[in-house]
Design a protein around this motif. Structure first.
Motif, mmCIF file in Angstrom:
data_model
loop_
_atom_site.group_PDB
_atom_site.id
_atom_site.type_symbol
_atom_site.label_atom_id
_atom_site.label_comp_id
_atom_site.label_asym_id
_atom_site.label_seq_id
_atom_site.Cartn_x
_atom_site.Cartn_y
_atom_site.Cartn_z
ATOM 1 N N TYR A 178 -0.110 8.022 -3.607
ATOM 2 C CA TYR A 178 0.471 8.503 -4.834
ATOM 3 C C TYR A 178 2.216 7.859 -4.561
ATOM 4 C CZ TYR A 178 2.231 9.070 -9.461
ATOM 5 O OH TYR A 178 3.045 8.759 -10.607
ATOM 6 N N LEU A 179 2.854 7.011 -5.294
ATOM 7 C CA LEU A 179 4.046 6.408 -5.191
ATOM 8 C C LEU A 179 4.470 6.037 -3.684
ATOM 9 C CD1 LEU A 179 6.046 9.379 -6.871
ATOM 10 C CD2 LEU A 179 5.314 7.097 -7.548
ATOM 11 N N MET A 180 3.500 5.421 -3.203
ATOM 12 C CA MET A 180 3.632 4.738 -1.827
ATOM 13 C C MET A 180 4.657 3.737 -1.898
ATOM 14 S SD MET A 180 0.950 2.238 0.160
ATOM 15 C CE MET A 180 -0.189 3.467 0.344
ATOM 16 N N ASN A 181 4.635 3.073 -3.196
ATOM 17 C CA ASN A 181 5.710 1.972 -3.108
ATOM 18 C C ASN A 181 7.003 2.240 -3.223
ATOM 19 O OD1 ASN A 181 5.897 2.514 -5.809
ATOM 20 N ND2 ASN A 181 6.075 0.473 -6.287
ATOM 21 N N ARG A 182 7.394 3.720 -3.458
ATOM 22 C CA ARG A 182 8.749 4.190 -3.240
ATOM 23 C C ARG A 182 9.089 4.676 -1.720
ATOM 24 N NH1 ARG A 182 9.812 6.574 -8.128
ATOM 25 N NH2 ARG A 182 9.135 5.071 -9.809
ATOM 26 N N VAL A 242 10.079 4.290 1.395
ATOM 27 C CA VAL A 242 10.889 3.353 2.373
ATOM 28 C C VAL A 242 10.340 3.616 3.767
ATOM 29 C CG1 VAL A 242 13.005 2.549 3.537
ATOM 30 C CG2 VAL A 242 12.932 2.928 1.159
ATOM 31 N N ILE A 253 -0.149 -1.240 -5.391
ATOM 32 C CA ILE A 253 1.283 -0.437 -5.799
ATOM 33 C C ILE A 253 1.269 0.658 -4.783
ATOM 34 C CG2 ILE A 253 2.440 0.842 -7.443
ATOM 35 C CD1 ILE A 253 1.399 -1.534 -9.203
ATOM 36 N N ASP A 254 0.076 1.614 -4.989
ATOM 37 C CA ASP A 254 0.034 2.822 -4.310
ATOM 38 C C ASP A 254 -1.112 2.642 -3.127
ATOM 39 O OD1 ASP A 254 1.591 3.932 -5.937
ATOM 40 O OD2 ASP A 254 0.424 4.709 -7.244
ATOM 41 N N ARG A 301 -4.346 5.468 -13.716
ATOM 42 C CA ARG A 301 -4.243 4.516 -12.980
ATOM 43 C C ARG A 301 -3.700 3.112 -13.459
ATOM 44 N NH1 ARG A 301 -6.357 3.211 -7.656
ATOM 45 N NH2 ARG A 301 -4.735 1.606 -6.676
ATOM 46 N N ARG A 308 -0.236 2.862 -14.571
ATOM 47 C CA ARG A 308 0.694 2.916 -13.473
ATOM 48 C C ARG A 308 1.009 1.435 -13.074
ATOM 49 N NH1 ARG A 308 3.801 4.709 -10.152
ATOM 50 N NH2 ARG A 308 3.529 4.198 -7.855
ATOM 51 N N GLU A 309 -0.127 0.625 -13.004
ATOM 52 C CA GLU A 309 -0.155 -0.792 -12.390
ATOM 53 C C GLU A 309 0.671 -1.376 -13.260
ATOM 54 O OE1 GLU A 309 -2.034 -2.238 -9.553
ATOM 55 O OE2 GLU A 309 -2.880 -0.147 -8.656
ATOM 56 N N TYR A 367 4.546 -0.803 -13.453
ATOM 57 C CA TYR A 367 5.181 -1.340 -12.343
ATOM 58 C C TYR A 367 5.617 -2.633 -12.595
ATOM 59 C CZ TYR A 367 5.381 -4.043 -8.102
ATOM 60 O OH TYR A 367 5.835 -4.739 -6.872
ATOM 61 N N GLU A 382 14.055 -2.169 6.811
ATOM 62 C CA GLU A 382 14.421 -1.016 6.526
ATOM 63 C C GLU A 382 15.851 -0.538 6.812
ATOM 64 O OE1 GLU A 382 11.157 1.441 8.299
ATOM 65 O OE2 GLU A 382 12.437 3.262 7.930
ATOM 66 N N SER A 390 13.711 -2.226 0.143
ATOM 67 C CA SER A 390 12.228 -1.805 0.211
ATOM 68 C C SER A 390 11.703 -3.272 -0.478
ATOM 69 C CB SER A 390 12.017 -1.011 -0.840
ATOM 70 O OG SER A 390 12.524 -1.401 -2.150
ATOM 71 N N TYR A 391 10.342 -3.518 0.203
ATOM 72 C CA TYR A 391 9.588 -4.715 -0.264
ATOM 73 C C TYR A 391 8.491 -4.326 -0.939
ATOM 74 C CZ TYR A 391 6.453 -3.104 3.548
ATOM 75 O OH TYR A 391 5.494 -2.319 4.045
ATOM 76 N N HIS A 406 5.369 -6.810 -1.289
ATOM 77 C CA HIS A 406 4.229 -7.064 -0.708
ATOM 78 C C HIS A 406 4.411 -7.878 0.490
ATOM 79 C CE1 HIS A 406 1.938 -5.661 -4.077
ATOM 80 N NE2 HIS A 406 2.823 -6.355 -4.923
#
Lengths: 453, 453
Positions: free
Chosen positions: A315-319, A321, A345-346, B244, B247-248, B251, B332, B337-338, B340
């Motif tokens: 959860y919140l992986m995309n935050r 860094v 996203i996560d 879920r 959340r997507e 995003y 980084e 932050s990326y 994909h």
């Protein structure tokens, strides 16, 4: 001036060598001929190279291997008989090989390389003799004398740059030059062999060295096919493809030959023509640096099995860094190389060849990812196949994806994964292994039926 | 027992507060009411919170801000007048705010938080007074006294776990409880505010604390829409979606509210019902942990602009262990932050939000990648839009990709990038910004026209 390379099956028998002779003399530009060792005459025949390896191992273990030695010599003499060559050429081969086998073995790897290379070396001598026997000026050329020097990596030699310049002077020589493929010499003057497809490499190096206008690579197929013939019957032949396209096709188990073997030729901008020794009038396939983007977006389809995917969700992986970097580091630390990393996203998935991971390592990796990255979920999906749909400029062709995915839908194939967006010349689908054939057949139907490639 | 939260626009005027009153008393389970500060009455109106921020800044700079102070008070008194409340409630607010503004300012951040929070706090008192005025038992609840303690991060407070237990005892209280949203208290007993959508957070924390059966979130829309109404007119409303899925959707710039605000409720498995204060009979949208996978594979479409892609190609990249990891490390190190990383065989692209990179940094990144990774080519493509097509289980629905890509073909949209294979509930398309609207409209047409969501 053209460099012409013939594979083992094109030189397996006297009859085949007569075809080779006719091909070479039919074009006065075919001055440089690169030859392999005698290959298979029929499906369960033995390649001379394989006999030589077994023979060398016998000498390393028992100091002799009479049956294998005889088997090798018999291959040459049967060819000599077919071609009505005098017995003394075979005697020379016999004595030469015996001397090599009895030589010092303190460096077994080096010894093995010398014996393996003798297959091409002696065959080149025999073939030069046959050309002369036919009344043509032809000379065997020894790679050392010609200046083909390589790094000292047995079984994986890399050409040394200054070789090219020396090879250029071969242009000055008269007659047809018969050059043994598969090996060069290190700076100590010892034989070192190339990796697999070694004769293709020799041909590409020579083409570069003498700045040939064309590198003709003769095999036993009429062309590079647009899809694997074991999946689609009588697939369309590819007339022309770019080196880049061939590389993407080769990646997924699609290969007439190992495409890296051609690099030296492509570095020099020399086109390669794949042709069939048994059907020399067939146009074959031209591999070039640039081609016109005709015949539709797709030029070929390749596929390969044995991939798996490691799914990681947090959860919140995309935050976070550095998450991706740390994940890849875990793989690297465990010696795993991966192919692609589609991400949500996560969540992120890592696609890799599953033969890299046994059950234990898999468990270990999962634990490490959970422990070090505090992932919420980590699971592995096995037995995936990757399908590569390749064609220059396809990426900018509106509707290619629509066609491909519609074909997969008709075939009732679920798309596990799509990777598109970086390569200019391919798109990739991940499907379950059991769906691979149906998927490839459907995509082929869609893009090739009723299309000239 | 239900927690009911009302947004600023639902509490902007006396008329709106009457609606809120009727909604609350119409259901005896609506015992816990979370309120925001008065919002906008009309599009170019000012939110009380914004007036308070300006006012606080005035006091910090000049020790006073009479006009802004009056403007705040006038909002409350106009509401009180509309509701026929006695003037003394407004006097209390006046005195309270003045005291806060004249308090010690040695910690400006803390001061600002106190003033901001007063908007909700005073409005809760006013609304409780109105409920009583209507003859209903209602009590203002102070978050400190109720035990809502948070971390000491002004503007980004995080609830402290033991708060939940204390809040549970609110169940025992009689009457309707009016709870000010947007803030809690640190362990020193000082006000600390949450991030944006702070009142949504307060509601979610209370729902979790009192173990509510439902968290009703009243806004000014009838439902969460299946696509951005500025792109598609009168889009279908979503009846039910999973957390879920939301959340997507959130995003990619798709949001009724900031979905993270709801986490405390979802942790406790409490469903959220988004409803419209101005049309309370409308069903609204239920956000749940699990839903039946009816109504086709796609539930919503979201899109966002402002992405770019860094394309990196290097011959034989896929042999180079650690290449991807090193590349991500460069990003980084530069604080990027990326999103994909689609990859080919010899190339990889990094998709990221381009506002992170100015022209200089972009040039610097390109240089670093070339220098440190010896890449053959590095180029940046700007102005990409990402389109997220979201629906539970979509990934395993054969033909979804075929439909989506066919729709894009009909709209003459070129697919720059596809990312599918990890998320179970979404697939992503990258297109040029100028194609975004056409692309979203086409996908909507394909999946929603003639479908009940």
């Amino acid at each position: 001036m053209k460099v012409v390379k013939f594979g083992g099956s094109s030189l397996a028998s006297g009859e085949q060598i007569q075809k080779v002779y006719n091909i070479v003399v039919s074009d006065s530009k075919r001055k440089m001929v690169v030859v392999s060792a005698p290959g298979k005459r029929y499906s369960d025949d033995c390649k001379v190279t394989d006999l030589l390896i077994a023979c060398a191992e016998g000498y390393l273990e028992d100091g002799e291997a009479p049956d294998l030695f005889e088997a090798v010599i018999e291959r040459y003499s049967s060819i000599a008989r077919e071609l009505n060559l005098s017995a003394n050429i075979v005697e020379k081969i016999h004595d030469d090989l015996l001397t090599l086998l009895q030589a010092d073995k303190c460096n077994p790897e080096q010894f093995l390389d010398v014996i393996k290379a003798s297959g091409e070396d002696n065959h080149a001598k025999l073939i030069a003799a046959y050309f002369r026997h036919q009344g043509v000026e032809a000379h065997y050329v020894n790679p050392k004398e010609a200046g083909l020097f390589v790094s000292n990596e047995p079984g994986n030699a890399q050409v040394l740059p200054d070789s090219y310049q020396r090879l250029y002077s071969l242009r000055e020589r008269s007659g047809i030059l018969i050059f043994p493929g598969f090996f060069g010499y290190n700076e100590q003057g010892e034989v070192v062999t190339f990796s697999r497809s070694g004769s293709d490499i020799s041909g590409a190096i020579l083409a570069n060295g003498i700045k040939a206008e064309l590198y003709e690579n003769f095999t036993d197929v009429n062309a590079v096919y647009s899809v694997n013939p074991t999946i689609v019957q009588n697939p369309k032949e590819i007339r022309e493809l770019t080196y880049r396209e061939m590389r993407e096709l080769s990646y997924a188990g699609f290969s007439v030959f190992h495409e890296e073997a051609l690099i030296p030729a492509f570095r020099a901008g020399i086109p390669v023509n794949v042709k069939n020794t048994n059907n020399p009038s067939a146009l074959g396939t031209r591999i070039v640096n640039e081609r016109d983007n005709t015949n539709g977006p797709v030029i070929g389809i390749a596929s390969d099995q044995g991939f798996c995917s490691i799914y990681v969700s947090k959860y919140l992986m995309n935050r976070e860094v550095g998450f991706g970097r740390k994940l890849l580091h875990i793989l690297e630390r465990n010696g795993l190389s991966y192919e692609h990393t589609p991400s949500g996203i996560d969540d992120i998935s890592i696609i890799l060849r599953q033969n890299q991971m046994d059950h234990l390592l898999e468990k270990e990796i999962i634990d490490q990812i959970k422990r070090e990255l505090h992932a919420d979920e980590v699971k592995v999906e096995h037995n995936l196949a990757l399908i590569m749909v390749v064609g220059k400029g396809m990426r900018h062709n509106i509707g290619t994806m629509a066609k491909a995915s519609a074909a997969l839908e008709r075939a009732r194939v679920n798309i596990e994964m799509i990777n598109q967006g970086s390569s200019e010349v391919s798109m990739m689908f991940g499907v379950k292994e059991e769906d691979e054939k149906r998927a490839v057949q459907a995509i082929y139907e869609e893009f090739f039926v009723g299309v000239v490639v």
